[in-house]
Scaffold this motif. Sequence first.
Motif, PDB file in Angstrom:
ATOM      1  N   ARG A   1      -3.866   1.072  -2.981  1.00 21.44           N
ATOM      2  CA  ARG A   1      -3.632  -0.295  -2.674  1.00 21.44           C
ATOM      3  C   ARG A   1      -3.701  -1.021  -3.905  1.00 21.44           C
ATOM      4  O   ARG A   1      -4.675  -0.962  -4.788  1.00 21.44           O
ATOM      5  CB  ARG A   1      -4.806  -0.760  -1.876  1.00 21.44           C
ATOM      6  N   ARG A   2      -2.648  -2.054  -4.146  1.00 29.55           N
ATOM      7  CA  ARG A   2      -2.274  -2.541  -5.129  1.00 29.55           C
ATOM      8  C   ARG A   2      -3.378  -3.857  -5.337  1.00 29.55           C
ATOM      9  O   ARG A   2      -3.593  -4.245  -4.593  1.00 29.55           O
ATOM     10  CB  ARG A   2      -0.932  -3.060  -5.267  1.00 29.55           C
ATOM     11  N   HIS A   3      -3.770  -3.937  -6.619  1.00 31.43           N
ATOM     12  CA  HIS A   3      -4.547  -5.115  -7.059  1.00 31.43           C
ATOM     13  C   HIS A   3      -3.605  -6.225  -7.188  1.00 31.43           C
ATOM     14  O   HIS A   3      -2.696  -6.206  -8.053  1.00 31.43           O
ATOM     15  CB  HIS A   3      -5.357  -5.051  -8.201  1.00 31.43           C
TER      16      HIS A   3
ATOM     17  N   GLU B   1      -7.890   4.269  -2.006  1.00 35.11           N
ATOM     18  CA  GLU B   1      -8.820   4.265  -0.815  1.00 35.11           C
ATOM     19  C   GLU B   1      -9.357   5.230  -0.533  1.00 35.11           C
ATOM     20  O   GLU B   1     -10.706   5.443  -0.195  1.00 35.11           O
ATOM     21  CB  GLU B   1      -7.897   3.461   0.346  1.00 35.11           C
TER      22      GLU B   1
ATOM     23  N   THR C   1       0.871  -1.204  -0.019  1.00 35.53           N
ATOM     24  CA  THR C   1      -0.083   0.075   0.015  1.00 35.53           C
ATOM     25  C   THR C   1       0.877   1.038  -0.039  1.00 35.53           C
ATOM     26  O   THR C   1       1.719   1.447   1.023  1.00 35.53           O
ATOM     27  CB  THR C   1      -0.940   0.018   1.270  1.00 35.53           C
TER      28      THR C   1
ATOM     29  N   PHE D   1      -4.399  -9.447  -7.938  1.00 35.81           N
ATOM     30  CA  PHE D   1      -4.844 -10.526  -9.094  1.00 35.81           C
ATOM     31  C   PHE D   1      -3.907 -10.519 -10.279  1.00 35.81           C
ATOM     32  O   PHE D   1      -3.912 -11.553 -10.846  1.00 35.81           O
ATOM     33  CB  PHE D   1      -6.462 -10.183  -9.515  1.00 35.81           C
TER      34      PHE D   1
ATOM     35  N   SER E   1      -5.911   0.656 -13.226  1.00 34.26           N
ATOM     36  CA  SER E   1      -5.513  -0.738 -13.655  1.00 34.26           C
ATOM     37  C   SER E   1      -5.105  -1.503 -12.580  1.00 34.26           C
ATOM     38  O   SER E   1      -5.374  -2.660 -12.443  1.00 34.26           O
ATOM     39  CB  SER E   1      -4.820  -0.786 -14.946  1.00 34.26           C
ATOM     40  N   GLN E   2      -4.077  -1.068 -11.843  1.00 35.39           N
ATOM     41  CA  GLN E   2      -3.397  -1.791 -11.029  1.00 35.39           C
ATOM     42  C   GLN E   2      -3.597  -1.084  -9.419  1.00 35.39           C
ATOM     43  O   GLN E   2      -3.034  -1.994  -8.508  1.00 35.39           O
ATOM     44  CB  GLN E   2      -1.798  -1.742 -10.913  1.00 35.39           C
ATOM     45  N   PHE E   3      -4.122  -0.251  -9.115  1.00 31.36           N
ATOM     46  CA  PHE E   3      -4.379   0.268  -7.748  1.00 31.36           C
ATOM     47  C   PHE E   3      -5.861   0.752  -7.394  1.00 31.36           C
ATOM     48  O   PHE E   3      -6.701   0.732  -8.366  1.00 31.36           O
ATOM     49  CB  PHE E   3      -3.483   1.404  -7.447  1.00 31.36           C
ATOM     50  N   PHE E   4      -6.213   0.423  -6.279  1.00 30.96           N
ATOM     51  CA  PHE E   4      -7.444   0.881  -5.990  1.00 30.96           C
ATOM     52  C   PHE E   4      -7.314   2.104  -4.849  1.00 30.96           C
ATOM     53  O   PHE E   4      -6.195   2.009  -3.988  1.00 30.96           O
ATOM     54  CB  PHE E   4      -8.051  -0.071  -5.065  1.00 30.96           C
TER      55      PHE E   4
END
Length: 470
Positions: free
Chosen positions: A267-269, A240, A199, A271, A235-238
């Motif tokens: 915060r990194r995805h 918060e 994160t 998947f 694409s790679q992060f959320f």
Amino acid sequence: MKVDVLTCLALATASLVATATGGRSSGRRKHKEVFLGENSKFKFGGRIDYKLKKQDSTKTLLIKSEQLLRIEEHDFAMRPGFGGAAIPVGIDVQVESIDSISEVNMDFTMTLYLRHYWKDERLAFPSRNNQSRTFDSRLVKKIWVPDVFFVHSKRSFIHDTTMENIMLRVYPDGNILYSVRVTVTALCSMDFSSFPLDTQNCSLELESYAYNENDLMLYWKNGNDSLRTDEIVLSQFFIEHFQPSSGLAFYSSTGWYNRLFINFILRRHIFFFMLQTYFPTMLMVVLSWVSFWIDRRAVPARVSLGITTVLTMSTIITGVSSSMPQVSYVKAVDIYLWTSFLFVFLSVIEYAAVNYCTTLEEMRKMKRGKLPSTFNASQAMAFDGCFHDNDMELTPFPRMAPTLTSDPLTTPTQNQDIRPSEGTRLRRQRSVRENVDLLVNNSYMIDSYSRLAFPLSYLLFNTIYWSLYS
């Protein structure tokens, strides 16, 4: 006399010709006016009056904007209220998008609307309806505006399509709204010790370049509501949350400056990395265990399988390292990849030990004469690549007499009467050397133990790893 008659005839002929020509010309002009009148009526509904021209609204102003704001009467190189208290400048930000986040360069690119609010009484003007006036970038260059810049920025620019995205709104009482649409690339100090289960905390910092806290006071216009965001999807992060904050920055040569922060947590995805890194790594480790079920004399099969898994793991490690910055500490993905590589490498070493022990075992049996004289080892290996246990004559171990001697002076007949009590068993523990000799003489046991030890160890490692970093 004749000459006079001819002259009169010529004049009469000329007058008739002129009259006929004038009639035709006037008819043409009349026809043309009728044609234009019909076309103009068809196109504009007959609402055009050619005698009245549309008035330009800018020409009806008695005073131009620069004269109304009295720009020429003041020195706008100086801040408002020079020599007095610090001028308060409110900041309001609306984040339009986060364009990119680069782990290699440790920066992010953000597009935002930056709005400044302050009061300059020098620009106050009389107004009956209290309406504000809006201008573009041409007037901004002639008045004083705050010199806010982005701290730790690498690149930034104001959008200029189709015109410069700058808006200046002046109210009658001197309050001013100055808004720009800007894209900035700023530094973000990232910590990759938990990558890719990490994160990141990034911030965009705003500060006045020339005016310290004694001349200019930066503050958030509406507190926590001063920072607004559109719906941002990465694409790679959320993302918060966004949070504004403020503080002070000290420079030894110029003093203290007000600084505003736009803080956001990424915060990194996981998947994506599960599909690209973790799942392939797990499959390579499991594939290396297949060699434990292949006959220990199938050298080409087991060696090729071990080398293939080792090379595949090296490719995965190289691919992950190329997309990451060259940091000097160990990342979470490095721990997983190198531990998995160690399991694959140990499976190759395990077969080397099995092959060596098998060779020693067969050499001892050949020296003891336990192999038949008609048995040809080279032909057996050339046929299918492995020895078969049914081609060897293995004699069973001799049975030991169940005699327990407690006293060396007693006779064997006396020992027969002494028996251990029911439910007890006496067993002599083997030494380390005896255990090694047992494995050497029974090399197939190494594969048997590896079939259980390797999966359990890797399962234990995954349990500890995901419990610590997830």
